[in-house]
Design a protein around this motif. Structure first.
Motif, mmCIF file in Angstrom:
data_model
loop_
_atom_site.group_PDB
_atom_site.id
_atom_site.type_symbol
_atom_site.label_atom_id
_atom_site.label_comp_id
_atom_site.label_asym_id
_atom_site.label_seq_id
_atom_site.Cartn_x
_atom_site.Cartn_y
_atom_site.Cartn_z
ATOM 1 N N PRO A 30 -47.308 13.856 31.952
ATOM 2 C CA PRO A 30 -48.365 14.373 31.070
ATOM 3 C C PRO A 30 -47.825 14.688 29.681
ATOM 4 O O PRO A 30 -46.618 14.871 29.501
ATOM 5 N N ALA A 31 -48.742 14.740 28.718
ATOM 6 C CA ALA A 31 -48.352 14.959 27.324
ATOM 7 C C ALA A 31 -48.932 16.272 26.809
ATOM 8 O O ALA A 31 -49.962 16.749 27.295
ATOM 9 N N ARG A 32 -48.287 16.828 25.809
ATOM 10 C CA ARG A 32 -48.784 18.030 25.147
ATOM 11 C C ARG A 32 -49.568 17.649 23.896
ATOM 12 O O ARG A 32 -49.434 16.546 23.359
ATOM 13 N N LEU A 33 -50.389 18.576 23.457
ATOM 14 C CA LEU A 33 -51.274 18.335 22.324
ATOM 15 C C LEU A 33 -50.506 17.873 21.091
ATOM 16 O O LEU A 33 -50.866 16.865 20.471
ATOM 17 N N GLN A 34 -49.448 18.585 20.722
ATOM 18 C CA GLN A 34 -48.731 18.238 19.501
ATOM 19 C C GLN A 34 -48.088 16.858 19.594
ATOM 20 O O GLN A 34 -48.049 16.104 18.619
ATOM 21 N N GLU A 35 -47.602 16.527 20.781
ATOM 22 C CA GLU A 35 -46.996 15.214 20.976
ATOM 23 C C GLU A 35 -48.009 14.103 20.739
ATOM 24 O O GLU A 35 -47.720 13.099 20.084
ATOM 25 N N LEU A 36 -49.212 14.273 21.278
ATOM 26 C CA LEU A 36 -50.257 13.265 21.099
ATOM 27 C C LEU A 36 -50.683 13.174 19.640
ATOM 28 O O LEU A 36 -50.887 12.074 19.105
ATOM 29 N N ALA A 37 -50.820 14.313 18.987
ATOM 30 C CA ALA A 37 -51.194 14.323 17.568
ATOM 31 C C ALA A 37 -50.138 13.616 16.725
ATOM 32 O O ALA A 37 -50.471 12.832 15.821
ATOM 33 N N ASP A 38 -48.886 13.853 17.047
ATOM 34 C CA ASP A 38 -47.803 13.213 16.286
ATOM 35 C C ASP A 38 -47.766 11.706 16.536
ATOM 36 O O ASP A 38 -47.600 10.922 15.586
ATOM 37 N N ARG A 39 -47.908 11.301 17.790
ATOM 38 C CA ARG A 39 -47.826 9.874 18.120
ATOM 39 C C ARG A 39 -48.938 9.078 17.464
ATOM 40 O O ARG A 39 -48.731 7.948 17.015
ATOM 41 N N LEU A 40 -50.135 9.633 17.409
ATOM 42 C CA LEU A 40 -51.272 8.920 16.837
ATOM 43 C C LEU A 40 -51.516 9.271 15.377
ATOM 44 O O LEU A 40 -52.456 8.753 14.762
ATOM 45 N N PRO A 43 -54.553 14.893 12.758
ATOM 46 C CA PRO A 43 -54.418 16.348 12.740
ATOM 47 C C PRO A 43 -54.543 16.941 14.139
ATOM 48 O O PRO A 43 -55.294 16.436 14.983
ATOM 49 N N ARG A 44 -53.822 18.021 14.358
ATOM 50 C CA ARG A 44 -53.838 18.688 15.671
ATOM 51 C C ARG A 44 -55.259 19.101 16.054
ATOM 52 O O ARG A 44 -55.670 18.938 17.218
ATOM 53 N N SER A 45 -56.038 19.607 15.094
ATOM 54 C CA SER A 45 -57.399 20.048 15.401
ATOM 55 C C SER A 45 -58.287 18.881 15.824
ATOM 56 O O SER A 45 -59.104 19.007 16.745
ATOM 57 N N SER A 46 -58.117 17.731 15.169
ATOM 58 C CA SER A 46 -58.912 16.549 15.528
ATOM 59 C C SER A 46 -58.531 16.043 16.919
ATOM 60 O O SER A 46 -59.396 15.647 17.708
ATOM 61 N N MET A 47 -57.233 16.056 17.218
ATOM 62 C CA MET A 47 -56.789 15.614 18.540
ATOM 63 C C MET A 47 -57.318 16.551 19.618
ATOM 64 O O MET A 47 -57.747 16.102 20.689
ATOM 65 N N TYR A 48 -57.305 17.848 19.363
ATOM 66 C CA TYR A 48 -57.814 18.808 20.349
ATOM 67 C C TYR A 48 -59.289 18.560 20.627
ATOM 68 O O TYR A 48 -59.725 18.553 21.789
ATOM 69 N N ALA A 49 -60.079 18.345 19.583
ATOM 70 C CA ALA A 49 -61.507 18.098 19.764
ATOM 71 C C ALA A 49 -61.751 16.813 20.551
ATOM 72 O O ALA A 49 -62.629 16.755 21.429
#
Length: 260
Positions: A30-40, A43-49
């Motif tokens: 599994p991946a964490r939020l910041q990791e996914l935001a960085d890979r793609l 912004p962290r807020s957009s990835m969370y939404a």
């Protein structure tokens, strides 16, 4: 990424697909939020939404802490729908059963997807010592019997430059080595993977030429502990016969469209 000429890509849709593909490729990691935001690179807020939207619809799942993310069950349901709707898969499945019964080894159906091969159907060995395989698994085409059988159906000029990823010490990592192997595949009529993708496993791959160039192939995977010269000859004989009969069987289209 391929686009229809003259049609602008929808960025939100592309980002959603990229996220799902990234999570699917991670498997049981599994991946964490910041990791996914960085890979793609979003912004962290957009990835969370985006993650919360996909969680609510079953495409992404999260752990009890809400901090880890993985692919959701709706991805499985959609993948199953793809297999059930594909006329070629429906046509080939009974022949996989027949090859499995005749040889007692693991039999695969795979399809070329870019530089990888995706496993569409698998019949596991009857023996205790089995190979590692599953529907939905992807392997680089240059390291497996399925992929090499399909690469050999294409001009050498289409083969990308190396170096290639090594999954085992026996994997081809240079274009020259792979080209030499593919020349042998064409002369022989089938491919052989001798511990190139998985140590201890030999595979024999046979392109299905109902499309030109072939998109699908079947293979038989055998642990080296069970592979004798007589068994190898029988595998090749049975699989060549299975290939001939598959190619002679019209797909059960039932009015289905011809997918590109």
């Amino acid at each position: 990424m391929s686009e229809t000429p003259g049609v602008r890509e929808v960025k939100s849709a592309a980002r959603t697909v990229e996220l799902l593909e990234l999570l699917a490729a991670r498997g049981d990691r599994p991946a964490r939020l910041q990791e996914l935001a960085d890979r793609l690179e979003v912004p962290r807020s957009s990835m969370y939404a985006l993650l919360q939207t996909l969680i609510s619809r079953g495409w992404v799942r999260t752990d009890t802490t809400g901090s880890l993310y993985g692919i959701g069950i709706h991805a499985l349901l959609t993948g199953t729908g793809y297999l059930d709707s594909d006329p070629r898969v429906r046509t080939v499945r009974p022949y996989l059963d027949e090859a499995s019964e005749a040889l007692g080894e693991t039999i695969h159906l795979g399809r070329l997807d870019g530089r990888d091969v995706a496993y569409l159907a698998t019949r596991e060995s009857h023996e205790y010592l089995r190979t590692i395989s599953r529907v939905g698994r992807r392997l680089p085409a240059h390291v497996g019997a399925l992929g090499k059988a399909l690469l050999a159906e294409r001009p050498d000029a289409e083969l990308p430059e190396g170096p290639y990823e090594a999954l085992t010490p026996n994997s081809h990592t240079t274009r020259a080595a792979l080209l030499a192997d593919l020349a042998e595949v064409r002369a022989r009529g089938y491919s052989v993977d001798r511990e190139e993708g998985v140590l201890g496993i030999t595979g024999f791959g046979f392109a299905l030429r109902y499309d030109s160039p072939a998109q699908d192939a079947i293979s038989c995977s055998v642990p080296l502990t069970r592979l004798t010269p007589d068994h190898e000859r029988r595998i090749v004989t049975v699989m060549q016969d299975i290939r001939t009969r598959i190619e002679a069987t019209p797909p059960s289209t039932s009015g289905a469209p011809h997918w590109r």
